[in-house]
Design a protein around this motif. Structure first.
Motif, PDB file in Angstrom:
ATOM      1  N   PRO A  72      -2.721  -5.844  -4.603  1.00  0.00           N
ATOM      2  CA  PRO A  72      -3.830  -6.242  -3.735  1.00  0.00           C
ATOM      3  C   PRO A  72      -4.822  -5.117  -3.458  1.00  0.00           C
ATOM      4  O   PRO A  72      -5.976  -5.380  -3.143  1.00  0.00           O
ATOM      5  CB  PRO A  72      -3.132  -6.677  -2.442  1.00  0.00           C
ATOM      6  CG  PRO A  72      -1.852  -5.911  -2.443  1.00  0.00           C
ATOM      7  CD  PRO A  72      -1.451  -5.773  -3.884  1.00  0.00           C
ATOM      8  N   VAL A  73      -4.372  -3.871  -3.577  1.00  0.00           N
ATOM      9  CA  VAL A  73      -5.231  -2.721  -3.293  1.00  0.00           C
ATOM     10  C   VAL A  73      -5.228  -1.811  -4.513  1.00  0.00           C
ATOM     11  O   VAL A  73      -4.167  -1.374  -4.962  1.00  0.00           O
ATOM     12  CB  VAL A  73      -4.722  -1.937  -2.058  1.00  0.00           C
ATOM     13  CG1 VAL A  73      -5.604  -0.729  -1.778  1.00  0.00           C
ATOM     14  CG2 VAL A  73      -4.641  -2.849  -0.840  1.00  0.00           C
ATOM     15  N   PRO A  74      -6.404  -1.519  -5.078  1.00  0.00           N
ATOM     16  CA  PRO A  74      -6.439  -0.629  -6.239  1.00  0.00           C
ATOM     17  C   PRO A  74      -5.852   0.745  -5.897  1.00  0.00           C
ATOM     18  O   PRO A  74      -5.953   1.207  -4.755  1.00  0.00           O
ATOM     19  CB  PRO A  74      -7.929  -0.503  -6.560  1.00  0.00           C
ATOM     20  CG  PRO A  74      -8.612  -1.576  -5.814  1.00  0.00           C
ATOM     21  CD  PRO A  74      -7.737  -1.958  -4.662  1.00  0.00           C
ATOM     22  N   VAL A  75      -5.268   1.380  -6.877  1.00  0.00           N
ATOM     23  CA  VAL A  75      -4.625   2.679  -6.650  1.00  0.00           C
ATOM     24  C   VAL A  75      -5.586   3.675  -6.016  1.00  0.00           C
ATOM     25  O   VAL A  75      -5.218   4.397  -5.085  1.00  0.00           O
ATOM     26  CB  VAL A  75      -4.059   3.244  -7.977  1.00  0.00           C
ATOM     27  CG1 VAL A  75      -3.593   4.675  -7.819  1.00  0.00           C
ATOM     28  CG2 VAL A  75      -2.920   2.376  -8.470  1.00  0.00           C
ATOM     29  N   HIS A  76      -6.814   3.720  -6.486  1.00  0.00           N
ATOM     30  CA  HIS A  76      -7.750   4.724  -5.977  1.00  0.00           C
ATOM     31  C   HIS A  76      -8.124   4.504  -4.510  1.00  0.00           C
ATOM     32  O   HIS A  76      -8.688   5.390  -3.882  1.00  0.00           O
ATOM     33  CB  HIS A  76      -9.016   4.788  -6.846  1.00  0.00           C
ATOM     34  CG  HIS A  76      -9.909   3.591  -6.710  1.00  0.00           C
ATOM     35  ND1 HIS A  76      -9.645   2.399  -7.362  1.00  0.00           N
ATOM     36  CD2 HIS A  76     -11.041   3.401  -6.004  1.00  0.00           C
ATOM     37  CE1 HIS A  76     -10.591   1.528  -7.052  1.00  0.00           C
ATOM     38  NE2 HIS A  76     -11.446   2.109  -6.229  1.00  0.00           N
ATOM     39  N   MET A  77      -7.767   3.348  -3.954  1.00  0.00           N
ATOM     40  CA  MET A  77      -8.069   3.069  -2.548  1.00  0.00           C
ATOM     41  C   MET A  77      -6.843   3.196  -1.646  1.00  0.00           C
ATOM     42  O   MET A  77      -6.935   2.967  -0.446  1.00  0.00           O
ATOM     43  CB  MET A  77      -8.677   1.672  -2.421  1.00  0.00           C
ATOM     44  CG  MET A  77      -9.998   1.523  -3.148  1.00  0.00           C
ATOM     45  SD  MET A  77     -10.671  -0.140  -3.040  1.00  0.00           S
ATOM     46  CE  MET A  77     -11.307  -0.125  -1.376  1.00  0.00           C
ATOM     47  N   GLN A  78      -5.699   3.547  -2.212  1.00  0.00           N
ATOM     48  CA  GLN A  78      -4.479   3.678  -1.429  1.00  0.00           C
ATOM     49  C   GLN A  78      -4.395   5.070  -0.814  1.00  0.00           C
ATOM     50  O   GLN A  78      -4.791   6.054  -1.437  1.00  0.00           O
ATOM     51  CB  GLN A  78      -3.264   3.384  -2.302  1.00  0.00           C
ATOM     52  CG  GLN A  78      -3.289   1.949  -2.779  1.00  0.00           C
ATOM     53  CD  GLN A  78      -2.027   1.538  -3.494  1.00  0.00           C
ATOM     54  OE1 GLN A  78      -0.961   2.083  -3.263  1.00  0.00           O
ATOM     55  NE2 GLN A  78      -2.149   0.547  -4.362  1.00  0.00           N
ATOM     56  N   PRO A  79      -3.877   5.156   0.414  1.00  0.00           N
ATOM     57  CA  PRO A  79      -3.816   6.442   1.114  1.00  0.00           C
ATOM     58  C   PRO A  79      -3.145   7.555   0.313  1.00  0.00           C
ATOM     59  O   PRO A  79      -3.590   8.701   0.357  1.00  0.00           O
ATOM     60  CB  PRO A  79      -3.018   6.125   2.385  1.00  0.00           C
ATOM     61  CG  PRO A  79      -3.222   4.671   2.610  1.00  0.00           C
ATOM     62  CD  PRO A  79      -3.363   4.055   1.247  1.00  0.00           C
ATOM     63  N   THR A 100     -12.669  -2.809 -10.933  1.00  0.00           N
ATOM     64  CA  THR A 100     -11.280  -2.791 -10.477  1.00  0.00           C
ATOM     65  C   THR A 100     -11.169  -3.441  -9.105  1.00  0.00           C
ATOM     66  O   THR A 100     -10.280  -4.259  -8.855  1.00  0.00           O
ATOM     67  CB  THR A 100     -10.750  -1.347 -10.426  1.00  0.00           C
ATOM     68  OG1 THR A 100     -10.827  -0.793 -11.736  1.00  0.00           O
ATOM     69  CG2 THR A 100      -9.330  -1.285  -9.918  1.00  0.00           C
ATOM     70  N   GLU A 101     -12.057  -3.068  -8.205  1.00  0.00           N
ATOM     71  CA  GLU A 101     -12.023  -3.606  -6.850  1.00  0.00           C
ATOM     72  C   GLU A 101     -12.296  -5.105  -6.852  1.00  0.00           C
ATOM     73  O   GLU A 101     -11.639  -5.861  -6.121  1.00  0.00           O
ATOM     74  CB  GLU A 101     -13.024  -2.855  -5.984  1.00  0.00           C
ATOM     75  CG  GLU A 101     -12.624  -1.398  -5.777  1.00  0.00           C
ATOM     76  CD  GLU A 101     -13.732  -0.512  -5.242  1.00  0.00           C
ATOM     77  OE1 GLU A 101     -14.702  -1.050  -4.650  1.00  0.00           O
ATOM     78  OE2 GLU A 101     -13.632   0.723  -5.415  1.00  0.00           O
ATOM     79  N   ALA A 102     -13.208  -5.567  -7.698  1.00  0.00           N
ATOM     80  CA  ALA A 102     -13.512  -7.000  -7.781  1.00  0.00           C
ATOM     81  C   ALA A 102     -12.324  -7.774  -8.346  1.00  0.00           C
ATOM     82  O   ALA A 102     -11.971  -8.847  -7.841  1.00  0.00           O
ATOM     83  CB  ALA A 102     -14.754  -7.227  -8.636  1.00  0.00           C
ATOM     84  N   VAL A 138       0.849  -1.178   0.000  1.00  0.00           N
ATOM     85  CA  VAL A 138       0.000   0.000   0.000  1.00  0.00           C
ATOM     86  C   VAL A 138       0.892   1.237   0.000  1.00  0.00           C
ATOM     87  O   VAL A 138       1.882   1.292   0.719  1.00  0.00           O
ATOM     88  CB  VAL A 138      -0.944   0.000   1.231  1.00  0.00           C
ATOM     89  CG1 VAL A 138      -1.780   1.245   1.269  1.00  0.00           C
ATOM     90  CG2 VAL A 138      -1.810  -1.233   1.220  1.00  0.00           C
ATOM     91  N   SER A 139       0.537   2.202  -0.814  1.00  0.00           N
ATOM     92  CA  SER A 139       1.325   3.432  -0.917  1.00  0.00           C
ATOM     93  C   SER A 139       0.764   4.512  -0.009  1.00  0.00           C
ATOM     94  O   SER A 139      -0.395   4.884  -0.116  1.00  0.00           O
ATOM     95  CB  SER A 139       1.309   3.948  -2.360  1.00  0.00           C
ATOM     96  OG  SER A 139       1.905   3.022  -3.209  1.00  0.00           O
ATOM     97  N   ASP A 140       1.618   5.006   0.869  1.00  0.00           N
ATOM     98  CA  ASP A 140       1.241   6.125   1.728  1.00  0.00           C
ATOM     99  C   ASP A 140       1.681   7.454   1.135  1.00  0.00           C
ATOM    100  O   ASP A 140       1.181   8.502   1.514  1.00  0.00           O
ATOM    101  CB  ASP A 140       1.859   5.965   3.122  1.00  0.00           C
ATOM    102  CG  ASP A 140       1.245   4.798   3.882  1.00  0.00           C
ATOM    103  OD1 ASP A 140       0.022   4.603   3.777  1.00  0.00           O
ATOM    104  OD2 ASP A 140       1.991   4.079   4.560  1.00  0.00           O
ATOM    105  N   VAL A 141       2.661   7.402   0.224  1.00  0.00           N
ATOM    106  CA  VAL A 141       3.226   8.602  -0.375  1.00  0.00           C
ATOM    107  C   VAL A 141       3.027   8.512  -1.889  1.00  0.00           C
ATOM    108  O   VAL A 141       3.336   7.481  -2.488  1.00  0.00           O
ATOM    109  CB  VAL A 141       4.736   8.710  -0.046  1.00  0.00           C
ATOM    110  CG1 VAL A 141       5.350   9.925  -0.705  1.00  0.00           C
ATOM    111  CG2 VAL A 141       4.954   8.714   1.462  1.00  0.00           C
ATOM    112  N   PRO A 142       2.534   9.576  -2.536  1.00  0.00           N
ATOM    113  CA  PRO A 142       2.369   9.533  -3.994  1.00  0.00           C
ATOM    114  C   PRO A 142       3.701   9.275  -4.694  1.00  0.00           C
ATOM    115  O   PRO A 142       4.756   9.681  -4.216  1.00  0.00           O
ATOM    116  CB  PRO A 142       1.850  10.929  -4.342  1.00  0.00           C
ATOM    117  CG  PRO A 142       1.310  11.483  -3.070  1.00  0.00           C
ATOM    118  CD  PRO A 142       2.095  10.838  -1.958  1.00  0.00           C
ATOM    119  N   GLY A 143       3.630   8.583  -5.822  1.00  0.00           N
ATOM    120  CA  GLY A 143       4.829   8.289  -6.596  1.00  0.00           C
ATOM    121  C   GLY A 143       5.429   9.532  -7.225  1.00  0.00           C
ATOM    122  O   GLY A 143       4.789  10.577  -7.309  1.00  0.00           O
ATOM    123  N   LEU A 144       6.663   9.382  -7.659  1.00  0.00           N
ATOM    124  CA  LEU A 144       7.388  10.486  -8.273  1.00  0.00           C
ATOM    125  C   LEU A 144       7.834  10.098  -9.670  1.00  0.00           C
ATOM    126  O   LEU A 144       8.054   8.920  -9.960  1.00  0.00           O
ATOM    127  CB  LEU A 144       8.632  10.830  -7.440  1.00  0.00           C
ATOM    128  CG  LEU A 144       8.409  11.201  -5.979  1.00  0.00           C
ATOM    129  CD1 LEU A 144       9.741  11.299  -5.258  1.00  0.00           C
ATOM    130  CD2 LEU A 144       7.647  12.510  -5.879  1.00  0.00           C
TER     131      LEU A 144
END
Length: 153
Positions: A91-98, A114-116, A1-7
């Protein structure tokens, strides 16, 4: 899970040097991955597992061989018990990551498909050093697992 946006970053000199050495082998390794994908495709054709498909006229690189199964977790446990490593890369779609919360415009329904799909995906072993026999063994294990009655898996 990403807590910080990518660069968007650039390669450093060491990464560039390594890639420069590996680049001449890219076409050969991608061809090998396509050969292995065909073995998986054939082995899994009689199962309910959904395999990746390339668009017509496109040569898929098969960086990953990601299948979909309604019984992903049980299948993964079976493969693990049979010494086959698998991964769930997303395991977690991008739109659901912090890191991306509030950055994607969605209606209240979200991204249901996407979630399914994220609950069903599983990456099988695939790399240029994998042998044909190893790919067949993984495919055969999955086919064998699907032939077992659900209560005995």
């Amino acid at each position: 899970v990403s807590d910080v946006p990518g660069l968007n970053t650039r390669l450093d000199e060491i990464q560039a040097a390594i890639l420069r050495v590996k680049l001449p082998y890219l076409d050969e390794e991608n061809a090998r991955r396509r050969d292995l994908a065909r073995i998986y495709d054939a082995a899994l054709s009689g199962t309910p597992v959904v395999v990746p498909r390339a668009q017509r006229g496109v040569a898929h690189a098969y960086h990953q061989y990601v299948v979909r199964s309604d019984h992903r977790d049980e299948l993964r446990a079976f493969l693990t018990a049979n010494a086959v490593g698998t991964l769930i890369h997303y395991p977690v779609p991008v739109h659901m990551q912090p890191a991306y919360r509030g950055r994607v415009l969605l209606d209240e329904a979200g991204l249901e498909q996407t979630e399914a799909i994220c609950r069903r995906i599983l990456s099988l072993p695939l790399h240029p050093q994998l042998t044909d026999a190893q790919a067949r063994e993984v495919g055969d294990l999955i086919a064998r697992w699907h032939r077992q009655p659900p209560g005995t898996r």
